[in-house]
Design a protein around this motif. Structure first.
Motif, PDB file in Angstrom:
ATOM      1  N   MET A 163     -28.122  63.405 -43.212  1.00  0.00           N
ATOM      2  CA  MET A 163     -29.054  64.467 -43.587  1.00  0.00           C
ATOM      3  C   MET A 163     -30.032  64.729 -42.444  1.00  0.00           C
ATOM      4  O   MET A 163     -30.890  63.900 -42.133  1.00  0.00           O
ATOM      5  CB  MET A 163     -29.826  64.070 -44.842  1.00  0.00           C
ATOM      6  CG  MET A 163     -28.963  63.875 -46.081  1.00  0.00           C
ATOM      7  SD  MET A 163     -28.120  65.385 -46.633  1.00  0.00           S
ATOM      8  CE  MET A 163     -29.495  66.377 -47.230  1.00  0.00           C
ATOM      9  N   GLU A 164     -29.877  65.880 -41.814  1.00  0.00           N
ATOM     10  CA  GLU A 164     -30.768  66.290 -40.727  1.00  0.00           C
ATOM     11  C   GLU A 164     -30.668  67.801 -40.580  1.00  0.00           C
ATOM     12  O   GLU A 164     -29.706  68.421 -41.014  1.00  0.00           O
ATOM     13  CB  GLU A 164     -30.386  65.596 -39.417  1.00  0.00           C
ATOM     14  CG  GLU A 164     -28.933  65.827 -38.992  1.00  0.00           C
ATOM     15  CD  GLU A 164     -28.550  65.021 -37.762  1.00  0.00           C
ATOM     16  OE1 GLU A 164     -29.155  65.254 -36.697  1.00  0.00           O
ATOM     17  OE2 GLU A 164     -27.648  64.162 -37.868  1.00  0.00           O
ATOM     18  N   TRP A 165     -31.692  68.398 -39.978  1.00  0.00           N
ATOM     19  CA  TRP A 165     -31.614  69.827 -39.696  1.00  0.00           C
ATOM     20  C   TRP A 165     -30.661  70.040 -38.534  1.00  0.00           C
ATOM     21  O   TRP A 165     -30.727  69.328 -37.532  1.00  0.00           O
ATOM     22  CB  TRP A 165     -32.982  70.392 -39.326  1.00  0.00           C
ATOM     23  CG  TRP A 165     -34.036  70.278 -40.371  1.00  0.00           C
ATOM     24  CD1 TRP A 165     -35.281  69.734 -40.227  1.00  0.00           C
ATOM     25  CD2 TRP A 165     -33.983  70.738 -41.733  1.00  0.00           C
ATOM     26  NE1 TRP A 165     -35.993  69.820 -41.394  1.00  0.00           N
ATOM     27  CE2 TRP A 165     -35.224  70.431 -42.344  1.00  0.00           C
ATOM     28  CE3 TRP A 165     -33.010  71.376 -42.503  1.00  0.00           C
ATOM     29  CZ2 TRP A 165     -35.512  70.741 -43.673  1.00  0.00           C
ATOM     30  CZ3 TRP A 165     -33.275  71.683 -43.822  1.00  0.00           C
ATOM     31  CH2 TRP A 165     -34.525  71.368 -44.389  1.00  0.00           C
ATOM     32  N   ASN A 166     -29.776  71.015 -38.658  1.00  0.00           N
ATOM     33  CA  ASN A 166     -28.859  71.337 -37.573  1.00  0.00           C
ATOM     34  C   ASN A 166     -29.389  72.560 -36.834  1.00  0.00           C
ATOM     35  O   ASN A 166     -29.103  73.704 -37.191  1.00  0.00           O
ATOM     36  CB  ASN A 166     -27.448  71.607 -38.118  1.00  0.00           C
ATOM     37  CG  ASN A 166     -26.438  71.808 -37.006  1.00  0.00           C
ATOM     38  OD1 ASN A 166     -26.789  71.805 -35.829  1.00  0.00           O
ATOM     39  ND2 ASN A 166     -25.183  71.980 -37.358  1.00  0.00           N
ATOM     40  N   HIS A 167     -30.180  72.313 -35.803  1.00  0.00           N
ATOM     41  CA  HIS A 167     -30.818  73.409 -35.062  1.00  0.00           C
ATOM     42  C   HIS A 167     -29.796  74.254 -34.296  1.00  0.00           C
ATOM     43  O   HIS A 167     -30.087  75.379 -33.910  1.00  0.00           O
ATOM     44  CB  HIS A 167     -31.839  72.835 -34.079  1.00  0.00           C
ATOM     45  CG  HIS A 167     -32.875  71.968 -34.729  1.00  0.00           C
ATOM     46  ND1 HIS A 167     -33.920  72.472 -35.474  1.00  0.00           N
ATOM     47  CD2 HIS A 167     -33.024  70.621 -34.755  1.00  0.00           C
ATOM     48  CE1 HIS A 167     -34.671  71.486 -35.922  1.00  0.00           C
ATOM     49  NE2 HIS A 167     -34.148  70.346 -35.505  1.00  0.00           N
ATOM     50  N   GLN A 168     -28.603  73.711 -34.068  1.00  0.00           N
ATOM     51  CA  GLN A 168     -27.610  74.415 -33.261  1.00  0.00           C
ATOM     52  C   GLN A 168     -26.594  75.181 -34.101  1.00  0.00           C
ATOM     53  O   GLN A 168     -25.698  75.814 -33.552  1.00  0.00           O
ATOM     54  CB  GLN A 168     -26.879  73.414 -32.360  1.00  0.00           C
ATOM     55  CG  GLN A 168     -27.798  72.714 -31.371  1.00  0.00           C
ATOM     56  CD  GLN A 168     -27.056  71.709 -30.505  1.00  0.00           C
ATOM     57  OE1 GLN A 168     -25.941  71.308 -30.824  1.00  0.00           O
ATOM     58  NE2 GLN A 168     -27.658  71.316 -29.407  1.00  0.00           N
ATOM     59  N   SER A 169     -26.732  75.134 -35.417  1.00  0.00           N
ATOM     60  CA  SER A 169     -25.756  75.820 -36.259  1.00  0.00           C
ATOM     61  C   SER A 169     -25.825  77.333 -36.058  1.00  0.00           C
ATOM     62  O   SER A 169     -26.898  77.937 -36.132  1.00  0.00           O
ATOM     63  CB  SER A 169     -26.006  75.492 -37.739  1.00  0.00           C
ATOM     64  OG  SER A 169     -25.109  76.223 -38.550  1.00  0.00           O
ATOM     65  N   ARG A 170     -24.679  77.933 -35.827  1.00  0.00           N
ATOM     66  CA  ARG A 170     -24.607  79.393 -35.668  1.00  0.00           C
ATOM     67  C   ARG A 170     -24.309  80.085 -36.991  1.00  0.00           C
ATOM     68  O   ARG A 170     -24.316  81.307 -37.065  1.00  0.00           O
ATOM     69  CB  ARG A 170     -23.527  79.754 -34.645  1.00  0.00           C
ATOM     70  CG  ARG A 170     -23.835  79.291 -33.226  1.00  0.00           C
ATOM     71  CD  ARG A 170     -22.687  79.552 -32.301  1.00  0.00           C
ATOM     72  NE  ARG A 170     -21.516  78.750 -32.664  1.00  0.00           N
ATOM     73  CZ  ARG A 170     -20.346  78.802 -32.029  1.00  0.00           C
ATOM     74  NH1 ARG A 170     -20.186  79.652 -31.020  1.00  0.00           N
ATOM     75  NH2 ARG A 170     -19.342  78.041 -32.406  1.00  0.00           N
ATOM     76  N   THR A 171     -24.033  79.306 -38.035  1.00  0.00           N
ATOM     77  CA  THR A 171     -23.604  79.889 -39.302  1.00  0.00           C
ATOM     78  C   THR A 171     -24.543  79.612 -40.466  1.00  0.00           C
ATOM     79  O   THR A 171     -24.400  80.224 -41.520  1.00  0.00           O
ATOM     80  CB  THR A 171     -22.212  79.379 -39.686  1.00  0.00           C
ATOM     81  OG1 THR A 171     -22.255  77.950 -39.816  1.00  0.00           O
ATOM     82  CG2 THR A 171     -21.178  79.761 -38.638  1.00  0.00           C
ATOM     83  N   CYS A 172     -25.491  78.693 -40.301  1.00  0.00           N
ATOM     84  CA  CYS A 172     -26.363  78.374 -41.428  1.00  0.00           C
ATOM     85  C   CYS A 172     -27.716  77.874 -40.936  1.00  0.00           C
ATOM     86  O   CYS A 172     -27.819  76.767 -40.412  1.00  0.00           O
ATOM     87  CB  CYS A 172     -25.713  77.320 -42.329  1.00  0.00           C
ATOM     88  SG  CYS A 172     -26.707  76.936 -43.804  1.00  0.00           S
TER      89      CYS A 172
END
Length: 280
Positions: A163-172
């Motif tokens: 569980m972590e923020w995905n700062h690199q996600s291009r879709t969410c």
């Protein structure tokens, strides 16, 4: 603003719908990542104070409090980026356990798990799978996706929920409320625990932990990232079982850099933990 009409409008609307579905992981079949072939590094070239001598670190931290090498039980977490892993060499260097990324969201598979998990078992390294959480899918969907793709193997480590923020996600880029995040953890954990006979360990980072008040989750067992200080400094008063102390480690048998972790106890407590927490 230009208003489209006719066939062009229909095509544009259809493309927009496809993009919307993809943005929340709702495309067609599963996506399988590509197994990388990173450059081989020599741990002896990256010796660092504060970590076991058999390991290295390309970006070492100057440990001035409780050091990772104070703990006798160490392990790794890895994914497709580490490629093929020689677990015999890793075990000889002091690796006792490994969690390998298996799934993400509701349609992604990491090829590193099916490739490397049998190798870890053969080498006598305790192994398990982890799921990287995606905030544009429900907890229930993701739990079932994990179960569908990670076989229950008696003796394997418990699953891990990352569980972590995905700062690199291009879709969410969705960020639910703290209450919703904690409920997602509970739902995922309950479903997965019922299937594997043991509850997942929850991995998290300092910012995610603080922003979502995860200290309120008294029933969860934590694996905490803290690469610039002991967990007691970044997570005051929090209990933990595993500590990720570097993301730039160098370990014999593993190409490129890898996350290295420590277990909170001694060899006796490690065996006791395994006897209780391994998959049934």
């Amino acid at each position: 603003m230009t208003v489209l009409t006719g066939p062009r409008a229909v095509l544009t609307a259809a493309l927009a719908a496809v993009m919307f579905l993809a943005s929340c992981g709702g495309g067609g079949g599963p996506t399988v990542g590509r197994l990388e072939r990173p450059r081989t590094l020599n741990a002896a070239d990256y010796r660092a104070t504060g970590i076991p001598r058999s390991f290295g670190d390309t970006k070492p931290h100057e440990w001035d409090s409780i050091r990772p090498d104070r703990y006798p039980i160490h392990g790794i977490d890895a994914a497709r980026y580490q490629g093929d892993i020689n677990f015999y060499a890793a075990r000889s260097a002091g690796i006792n356990f490994a969690w390998l990324k298996a799934t993400e969201g509701g349609d992604y598979l990491d090829p590193g798990f099916p490739r490397n998990a049998p190798r870890a078992r053969a080498a006598g390294v305790a192994v398990g799978a982890y799921h990287f959480y995606y905030f544009c899918r429900t907890a229930r969907e993701q739990a079932h996706w994990f179960i569908e793709n990670v076989p229950r193997v008696p003796g394997d480590l418990p699953p891990v929920l990352d569980m972590e923020w995905n700062h690199q996600s291009r879709t969410c880029q969705k960020r639910p409320s703290p209450e919703a995040v904690r409920e997602d953890i509970r739902v995922f954990s309950t479903i997965v625990a019922q299937h594997y006979g043991t509850a997942p360990v929850v991995y998290t980072t300092p910012d995610f932990y603080a922003q979502n008040d995860l200290g309120r989750m008294r029933g969860s067992e934590f694996w905490l990232r803290s690469v610039a200080g002991h967990p007691s400094e970044r997570y005051p008063q929090e209990r933990w079982t595993f500590w990720q102390y570097t993301g730039t480690g160098v370990v014999p048998g593993i190409d490129g850099i890898v996350d290295i972790n420590a277990f909170a106890g001694d060899p006796v407590s490690w065996q006791a933990w395994l006897s209780v927490r391994r998959q049934k």
